[in-house]
Write a protein that holds these residues in place. Structure first.
Motif, PDB file in Angstrom:
ATOM      1  N   TRP A 236      40.110  35.312  40.493  1.00  0.00           N
ATOM      2  CA  TRP A 236      39.280  36.354  41.114  1.00  0.00           C
ATOM      3  C   TRP A 236      38.130  35.780  41.947  1.00  0.00           C
TER       4      TRP A 236
ATOM      5  N   THR B 169      40.427  43.073  40.712  1.00  0.00           N
ATOM      6  CA  THR B 169      39.294  42.319  41.269  1.00  0.00           C
ATOM      7  C   THR B 169      38.339  41.852  40.173  1.00  0.00           C
ATOM      8  N   LYS B 170      37.441  40.961  40.586  1.00  0.00           N
ATOM      9  CA  LYS B 170      36.455  40.432  39.624  1.00  0.00           C
ATOM     10  C   LYS B 170      35.535  41.550  39.128  1.00  0.00           C
TER      11      LYS B 170
ATOM     12  N   PRO C 202      39.822  43.345  47.272  1.00  0.00           N
ATOM     13  CA  PRO C 202      40.626  42.394  46.476  1.00  0.00           C
ATOM     14  C   PRO C 202      40.278  40.948  46.819  1.00  0.00           C
ATOM     15  N   PRO C 203      40.744  39.989  46.040  1.00  0.00           N
ATOM     16  CA  PRO C 203      40.532  38.569  46.374  1.00  0.00           C
ATOM     17  C   PRO C 203      41.219  38.219  47.698  1.00  0.00           C
TER      18      PRO C 203
ATOM     19  N   THR D  85      36.684  48.190  44.848  1.00  0.00           N
ATOM     20  CA  THR D  85      36.106  46.954  45.400  1.00  0.00           C
ATOM     21  C   THR D  85      37.181  46.145  46.136  1.00  0.00           C
TER      22      THR D  85
ATOM     23  N   SER E 265      38.485  48.066  40.190  1.00  0.00           N
ATOM     24  CA  SER E 265      39.296  47.221  41.083  1.00  0.00           C
ATOM     25  C   SER E 265      39.628  47.985  42.363  1.00  0.00           C
TER      26      SER E 265
END
Lengths: 79, 629
Positions: B121, B510-511, B597-598, B595, B592
């Motif tokens: 992440w 996500t983180k 994504p990576p 927000t 997630s």
């Protein structure tokens, strides 16, 4: 085949809730309470289910990683 | 048998066992070890050793002593509650999550969950938060293990070895094993422990079943015909929603850091196949006798008396010379006077003159009650003893059965097996904490770059010494809070499972989703702890059945209650683990989706099927031979 095993897994999951044995003290072979006998048999069914899952859903692609060695990893002996 | 030998034989056997554990650690010592070798045995564990060790890692004192203690209070349903649910869920998580963790370790060199989360992440601080959360939930285990080991040694030596010394011995042996042997030492100890326990556990079960009053068959028949005891042969004391909730508890297994780290030690992923299939059977072999004996103990007057004598009520009765605080005779004193047997009269005299210990009381009570001819009076006396036993937390029920029904030599070997269960898991837990600290903190914040790989091993070993010493000094105070904390952490780790599932299988996670889920878990674990400890004094006490204590109800419907007399929290009849797992999963999904994504590169790294090929500096080597143990 895979979907049948998935369905079987759901059935086994549901069968864990043996509410019908809630207050039964029937003894199997005169010494084993039915609630305990049921879940002992359930454990064996779980082992069979796991064997089927391994046979049908095994992540085979990971086996490719078995023989790789990252830089810096020493080649220690096996155990 | 010679009384001296009978007293000291178990201690001699246990001492020999402890020496073997320490020797295994020293034998596994490698002078020029690397970080990967010390923390993961160089990812070289063969399939048989992997299976035995992984199984032993889950074979804790809680599984052995706790299961029989719980069955004593709640009947044979405990097997379905904890064992058969574990037999289904744990192998499933090993198959779905464990194998993937192994693959990540092989591909990217990850050793801990947090290393994976940080990379997956693209985060730093969130990983540190998850490290702190998991470490905080694991530390109580470490303390409980030392308390457990010290208590068992104290109990088996008839208090000749004080708790402080017993705890110190356990802490030192565990520390020595892990300090020298690292993962290799811990794994070998676990294999030794599993073989010892499975072999002698079976012999002990047969011996106890044969030697108990009335034998196994007679005891079961007698209990089935007794209205006050028949519940122990059913699931009557375990409500349906609680039983259903327990299906989620085994999700915690794979999320315990020592379990997920253990998954990365296998030399081949195929090692999981045997483990996954045999796991439910091994669970059955271990748990079924423990639960069955625990339930049958309720029908054994000698065991009831021994457990009752250990209760706070019995100790208060002895301390007061058989009187209530207002000076009147206590109910047990009145009943024993009415019984009037020579042994009852002698016992009352000893209690009045404070010349009897609780251990002697446990032995003498059945002799005093046994000859009573009046059935009604005998029934009242038995009920009084059982009420005292029920007021105790009878985790010692199996130890009591060993002491009463099993010859000293076998009891010693089995007690060594039980201690080994405490220590085997303890070795893995302390090593996991050390690995996490070294990799997630020291290494991550520049330690390895500055000081080199060997520094990892030195830091790991230093951490083992410091953490174990601190844990020992906290354990000396026998803090009861950690007993509770351990029960909350099962739910806490289970509720972290959605985070791991999302990291492994959901590209869009996500983180921030992970952070929200981790904060939710931390909040609910602390909240559960607060509610249980705050309202515990208000929970009704006494022999079951008792009404539950309602904390919050809406329109007559109980939302939050504490069960009586245990004081465990339930929400709409379900255990906290149910809302915790659902809430954690929802947090993961919602945050997630809200927000970004990576990066594409990271998602490709973890999800592109082609990336399973050997890339990024990987080199093929010829397969190394596996030496099976």
């Amino acid at each position: 085949m895979k979907w049948i095993v998935y369905l079987l897994a759901v059935v086994v999951l549901v069968l864990h809730q043996d509410y019908w044995n809630f207050d039964k003290a029937t003894l199997i072979w005169g010494w084993l309470p039915i609630g305990l006998a049921y879940h002992a048999a359930y454990s064996i069914v779980c082992a069979i289910l796991m064997a089927l899952l391994v046979a049908t859903t095994w992540p085979k692609h990971l086996e490719k990683l078995e023989n790789i060695q990252r830089p810096g990893q020493s080649s220690g002996e096996g155990h | 048998m010679n009384p001296w030998l009978e007293q000291w034989l178990p201690i001699i056997v246990i001492s020999l066992y402890l020496a073997v554990v320490l020797y295994i650690g020293i034998f596994a010592f490698r002078r020029k070890t690397t970080g990967e070798d010390f923390f993961l045995a160089n990812r070289s564990i063969g399939s048989a050793v992997f299976f035995l060790s992984l199984f032993a890692t889950n074979m804790t004192a809680f599984a052995i002593l706790g299961s029989s203690g719980l069955a004593y209070r709640r009947g044979i349903g405990v097997y379905g509650l904890m064992a058969s649910s574990s037999g289904l869920v744990i192998p499933l998580t090993l198959l779905i999550i464990g194998t993937r963790l192994w693959g990540l370790g092989k591909r990217f060199g990850h050793m801990t969950q947090v290393q994976f989360f940080r990379d997956r992440w693209e985060c730093c601080g969130i990983g540190t938060f998850i490290f702190l959360l998991t470490a905080a939930m694991l530390i109580p285990y470490l303390i409980i293990s030392i308390v457990g080991g010290g208590t068992i040694l104290e109990e088996l030596t008839h208090h000749r070895l004080p708790f402080a010394w017993g705890g110190a011995i356990v802490a030192l042996v565990v520390m020595g094993n892990v300090f020298f042997g690292g993962m290799r030492g811990a794994v070998w100890v676990n294999v030794f422990q599993t073989l010892l326990f499975l072999a002698f556990g079976t012999i002990a079960f047969v011996t106890i079943a044969h030697n108990m009053d009335g034998g196994l068959f007679g005891t079961v028949q007698k209990m089935a015909g007794n209205q006050k005891q028949v519940w122990a042969l059913t699931r009557y004391r375990i409500p349906g929603r609680e039983f259903a909730s327990y299906l989620l508890i085994p999700l915690s297994s794979i999320m315990f850091p020592h379990m997920s780290i253990m998954c990365m030690t296998a030399r081949k992923v195929t090692a999981f196949k045997k483990t996954v299939v045999l796991y439910p059977i091994c669970i059955m072999i271990l748990w079924l006798p423990c639960v069955f004996l625990g339930a049958l103990a309720f029908g054994q007057p000698k065991v009831n008396a021994a457990i009752a004598a250990e209760s706070k009520t019995a100790k208060a009765w002895l301390d007061s010379g058989g009187k209530l605080p207002d000076g009147k005779p206590a109910p047990l004193t009145i009943l024993l006077k009415q019984a009037g047997t020579p042994m009852a009269t002698k016992l009352l005299g000893q209690v009045a003159s404070h010349s009897i210990t609780s251990e002697e009381l446990g032995k003498e009570l059945p002799i005093a009650v046994g000859p009573v001819k009046d059935d009604a009076l005998k029934g009242k006396l038995v009920a009084q003893v059982q009420a005292m036993a029920n007021s105790n937390t009878p985790d010692s029920v199996l130890l009591q059965m060993l002491k009463i029904y099993v010859p000293a030599l076998l009891a010693g070997i089995l007690a060594a097996g039980i201690i080994s269960a405490v220590m085997g898991s303890d070795c893995h837990q302390i090593l996991a904490l050390s690995t996490m600290f070294t990799k997630d903190i020291f290494d991550h914040y520049g330690g390895q770059k500055a000081f080199g790989d060997r520094a990892n091993v030195y830091v790991g070993r230093a951490f083992i010494v410091v953490a174990n010493t601190i844990a020992y000094f906290i354990a000396l105070t026998r803090p009861p809070i950690f007993d509770l904390a351990v029960s909350w952490t099962f739910s806490g780790f289970a509720a972290l499972a959605p985070v791991m599932v999302a990291a492994l299988f959901w590209k869009r996670s996500t983180k921030w989703g992970a952070l929200a889920a981790a904060i939710f878990v931390a909040f609910t674990v602390v909240g559960t702890g607060y509610l249980e400890s705050h309202f515990l004094p208000m929970v009704p006490k006494g022999p079951p059945p008792l009404p539950d204590f309602s904390i919050w109800s809406i329109a007559g419907h109980h939302v939050l209650v504490l069960s009586a007399p245990a004081g465990k929290l339930f929400m709409f009849g379900f255990m906290p683990v149910v809302p915790m797992v659902i809430g954690s999963a929802l947090c993961m999904i919602i945050f997630s989706l809200l927000t970004p994504p990576p990066s594409e590169a990271t998602i490709r790294k973890y999800f592109d099927p082609g990336s399973d090929d050997v890339t990024n500096g990987f080199t093929r080597s010829t397969p190394r031979p596996t030496i099976a143990v």
